[in-house]
Design an enzyme around this catalytic site. Structure first.
Site, short mmCIF file in Angstrom:
data_model
loop_
_atom_site.label_atom_id
_atom_site.label_comp_id
_atom_site.label_asym_id
_atom_site.label_seq_id
_atom_site.Cartn_x
_atom_site.Cartn_y
_atom_site.Cartn_z
N SER A 133 34.66 59.45 19.73
CA SER A 133 34.11 59.98 20.98
C SER A 133 35.16 59.95 22.08
O SER A 133 35.63 58.88 22.49
CB SER A 133 32.88 59.18 21.41
OG SER A 133 32.53 59.56 22.72
N ASP A 147 31.29 64.39 24.70
CA ASP A 147 30.06 64.05 25.43
C ASP A 147 30.01 64.75 26.78
O ASP A 147 30.71 64.37 27.71
CB ASP A 147 30.02 62.54 25.66
CG ASP A 147 29.77 61.77 24.38
OD1 ASP A 147 28.69 61.94 23.79
OD2 ASP A 147 30.66 61.00 23.98
N GLY A 167 24.46 58.00 28.08
CA GLY A 167 24.99 58.05 29.45
C GLY A 167 26.28 57.29 29.64
O GLY A 167 27.05 57.62 30.52
N GLY A 169 30.43 52.09 25.39
CA GLY A 169 30.57 50.63 25.42
C GLY A 169 29.28 49.83 25.48
O GLY A 169 29.30 48.66 25.86
N ASP A 181 25.09 57.44 17.09
CA ASP A 181 25.97 57.41 18.27
C ASP A 181 25.55 56.28 19.19
O ASP A 181 24.41 56.26 19.67
CB ASP A 181 25.86 58.77 18.98
CG ASP A 181 26.74 58.90 20.20
OD1 ASP A 181 27.61 58.03 20.44
OD2 ASP A 181 26.57 59.91 20.92
C1 DX5 Z 1 26.89 57.68 25.05
C2 DX5 Z 1 27.67 58.74 24.31
C3 DX5 Z 1 28.52 58.18 23.23
C4 DX5 Z 1 29.57 57.20 23.67
C5 DX5 Z 1 29.63 56.18 22.56
O1 DX5 Z 1 25.93 58.27 25.82
O2 DX5 Z 1 26.80 59.68 23.72
O3 DX5 Z 1 29.08 59.20 22.41
O4 DX5 Z 1 30.85 57.73 23.88
O5 DX5 Z 1 30.43 55.14 22.96
P1 DX5 Z 1 30.52 53.78 22.16
O6 DX5 Z 1 30.95 54.10 20.76
O7 DX5 Z 1 31.56 53.00 22.93
O8 DX5 Z 1 29.16 53.15 22.21
ZN ZN Z 2 27.68 61.08 22.26
#
Ligand code: DX5
Ligand code: ZN
Length: 222
Positions: free
Chosen positions: A7, A34, A141, A144, A174
């Site tokens: 991502s 995203d 949103g 992390g 995700d």
């Molecule tokens: C969150 C996004 C994700 C995000 C995931 O709303 O849809 O794609 O980048 O990040 P990590 O892998 O750090 O949880």
């Molecule tokens: Zn995402």
């Protein structure tokens, strides 16, 4: 076939081209992009111009996760920017069937995302139309965040729904995905894993390889 979708949200925005090429060379197949509108989700990320400028520097599959109210308004623009797959939220589309068909008529792969609290039963009718289902394992949103464990059960249920209908729907997860929980997600039926922090924080190439090692171990077992 197991796939990793790093991502971009967690990448270093000062050096996007280099970061994207690093994960591509390390063996990732998708790039998860995203798009956030500050309305469907609290934050604002990036949109068409960023996607378009990255298109020329990579052959990765562009998997665009639209965290946007009524994303049907942007399908042509996102396609023109270089998307291969567009994922829309069930919660953001009043006429989900129409939006999914717009994506497919544009010649792109279509996916529907479910927020953590949205039951998988909502996909009962639309499932045969979809190339992929995205089970959110955090509230969308922000990157992390911590993985919400009940997402695993949702993955199992979508895989069972697809199997019952003889469908080979891709199932993507995700939010809070790591090389440590990847095995459990694959076992539950997921085959496309999104990872932001777990890829881009630290050595991105080494992090991609850790996921690919988990995939290889799993495929050797299967
Ligand atoms: C969150 C996004 C994700 C995000 C995931 O709303 O849809 O794609 O980048 O990040 P990590 O892998 O750090 O949880
Ligand atoms: Zn995402």
């Amino acid at each position: 076939m197991l796939k990793l979708a790093p991502s971009l949200l967690a990448a270093d925005f000062k050096r996007l081209e280099e970061q994207v090429q690093t994960v591509e060379r390390a063996g990732a197949e998708y790039l998860h992009l995203d798009v956030m509108d500050g309305a469907f989700v609290p934050s604002i990320s990036f949109g068409m111009p960023v996607i378009q400028s990255l298109r020329s520097c990579t052959g990765l599959v562009f998997d665009v996760h639209m965290m946007v109210e009524e994303p049907g308004r942007y399908i042509q623009d996102i396609k023109a920017a270089g998307a291969d797959l567009i994922c829309v939220h069930q919660e953001a589309c009043i006429h989900l069937d129409r939006t999914v068909n717009q994506i497919k008529e544009a010649g792109l792969k279509a996916a529907v995302a479910l927020n953590p609290a949205t039951p998988v039963s909502t996909l009962e009718n639309i499932l045969p139309e979809l190339d992929m289902v995205l089970i959110m394992s955090v509230n969308p949103g922000f990157g992390g965040q911590k993985f919400i464990p009940y997402a695993l059960d949702k993955v199992r249920r979508v895989r069972a729904m697809a199997d019952e209908r003889g469908l080979e729907t891709d199932i993507q997860v995700d939010g809070g995905v790591t090389a440590e929980n990847a095995g459990a997600l694959i076992q539950a039926g997921a085959n496309v894993l999104v990872a932001g922090s777990a890829v881009f924080k630290g050595d991105a190439a080494a992090n991609v390889r850790r996921f690919l090692d988990v995939f290889a171990a799993w495929e050797a077992k299967a």
